[in-house]
Design an enzyme around this catalytic site. Sequence first.
Site, short mmCIF file in Angstrom:
data_model
loop_
_atom_site.label_atom_id
_atom_site.label_comp_id
_atom_site.label_asym_id
_atom_site.label_seq_id
_atom_site.Cartn_x
_atom_site.Cartn_y
_atom_site.Cartn_z
N CYS A 1 -7.74 2.91 -1.20
CA CYS A 1 -6.40 2.46 -1.57
C CYS A 1 -5.60 1.91 -0.39
O CYS A 1 -4.47 1.43 -0.58
CB CYS A 1 -5.63 3.60 -2.22
SG CYS A 1 -6.54 4.35 -3.59
N HIS B 1 3.71 4.92 -0.56
CA HIS B 1 2.46 4.87 -1.32
C HIS B 1 2.72 5.41 -2.73
O HIS B 1 2.28 4.81 -3.70
CB HIS B 1 1.38 5.68 -0.61
CG HIS B 1 0.02 5.53 -1.20
ND1 HIS B 1 -0.65 4.33 -1.21
CD2 HIS B 1 -0.80 6.41 -1.82
CE1 HIS B 1 -1.83 4.48 -1.81
NE2 HIS B 1 -1.94 5.73 -2.19
N GLU C 1 3.28 12.88 1.15
CA GLU C 1 3.95 11.74 1.77
C GLU C 1 5.38 12.11 2.16
O GLU C 1 5.86 11.73 3.23
CB GLU C 1 3.94 10.53 0.83
CG GLU C 1 4.46 9.26 1.50
CD GLU C 1 4.24 8.01 0.67
OE1 GLU C 1 3.83 8.13 -0.51
OE2 GLU C 1 4.47 6.91 1.19
N LYS D 1 4.70 1.15 -7.44
CA LYS D 1 3.59 1.42 -8.36
C LYS D 1 4.11 1.74 -9.76
O LYS D 1 3.37 1.63 -10.74
CB LYS D 1 2.73 2.58 -7.85
CG LYS D 1 1.82 2.22 -6.69
CD LYS D 1 0.90 3.37 -6.32
CE LYS D 1 -0.08 2.98 -5.22
NZ LYS D 1 0.58 2.80 -3.90
N HIS E 1 -1.27 1.17 -9.94
CA HIS E 1 -2.04 1.40 -8.73
C HIS E 1 -3.28 0.52 -8.77
O HIS E 1 -4.27 0.85 -9.44
CB HIS E 1 -2.42 2.88 -8.63
CG HIS E 1 -2.96 3.27 -7.29
ND1 HIS E 1 -3.44 2.35 -6.37
CD2 HIS E 1 -3.09 4.49 -6.69
CE1 HIS E 1 -3.83 2.99 -5.29
NE2 HIS E 1 -3.64 4.29 -5.46
N PHE F 1 -7.74 7.81 -0.54
CA PHE F 1 -8.77 8.82 -0.65
C PHE F 1 -9.66 8.73 0.59
O PHE F 1 -9.94 7.64 1.10
CB PHE F 1 -9.62 8.59 -1.90
CG PHE F 1 -9.10 9.28 -3.14
CD1 PHE F 1 -8.07 10.19 -3.10
CD2 PHE F 1 -9.68 9.00 -4.37
CE1 PHE F 1 -7.60 10.83 -4.24
CE2 PHE F 1 -9.23 9.62 -5.53
CZ PHE F 1 -8.19 10.54 -5.46
#
Length: 407
Positions: A165, A297, A308, A329, A334, A393
């Site tokens: 990502c 994010h 975050e 998002k 996403h 990830f």
Amino acid sequence: MNRVVITGLGCVSPIGSSVSAFRESLFSGRTGISRIANVPDAPDGDPGVRYTQAAQVLDFDPAQHLDSGIISASNRNTHFAIVAARQAAQQAELTKHHAPGDIAIIMGCACGGRSSEESEVKNLYTRNARAHPLTIVRTMSSAGASNISIDLKITGPTLDISTACASATHAIGLAFHMVRSGMSTAAICGGHEAPLSWGFYRAWDSMRVVSPTQCKPFAADRDGMTLGEGAAMLVIETLESAQARNATIFAELIGFGMSADANHITQPQAEGAAAAMRKAIADAGISPDEVGYINAHGTGTQANDATESAAIHQVFGARASQIPLSSTKSLHGHAIGASGALEALATVLALQEGRLPQTAGVTAPDASLNVDVILNEPRPTGPTVAISNSLAFGGLNAVIALRSWSA
């Protein structure tokens, strides 16, 4: 070291397949998340998953942009990439003002030609059928960068980066360093992804991180992410070249930071994200006190948003709860390897217009996170510095820093 500015923008996205359409949706809060449409290869088009929503690009017909040979030899993600790159290159008049060998093409893509691969594997396993001879070139992750190069006749450094990502943000950051150092005088950078295949839907369903309702980043009742697709592109070049030809400058790209958590394949660590933000700020040569907006994010999962937020507190201390923050998002979903590019585009537009986009669908932020989530409508701002976070990830983190531009 060269100063680096952004002079071209392009996108194909769930909230518009042009920058003007993307801009309108971004600031009006019109989400591209809707009920999952027909899924190829799935029985009756139904992927058979627990969630019902996705951010699909529903207004895109490749035949309106590409010839039949290119369409046949490439996957949907590459179609997105070529069209978005054309938009950005045309706006910047890129190949008119830079030699083809001086332009870099740095893309981010995590999944490659997902739907083409699944279709061929299905035929093999169920009918022992011969694979289509173009299967390899449709599915390779670097197909986007290669086809942009062929389409625009650009011969400089060209590659695709795959870091889940964070792919597109790593791509933009690498391109930034190449132009800043003088390795290339200009670059097209961004990301492309079209992962919404039957197998992909089912794989994410098994992970149980997809929202059964809708992506609501930093909300008290957040319940997961919403999958998406698309592409976004930036043309970057030296300030010297942009000013020499009187180009329109949308924003300045000033810093890039990256880090690895080195801890867990799916559980993010605040320390890793904080390190990437600190490095981007240091690379930009600014103080944390100068950051006036964070494009987070913000996936809408319990783990990501808490981690975050904790990282933001580690970096900004007492100011963490006062810096306006949003996750776009909630609008474009996403898009995995393309997410960082869509978010970079949103951040550039926010700086250009002096309006910070809202986080759609959130009515009650999670007070325990103690961050200033922009709700309901865009928030006005003056000239400022922004950062855009991508936390992938595998614990791979990338952050870019941008500054608003005034002539």
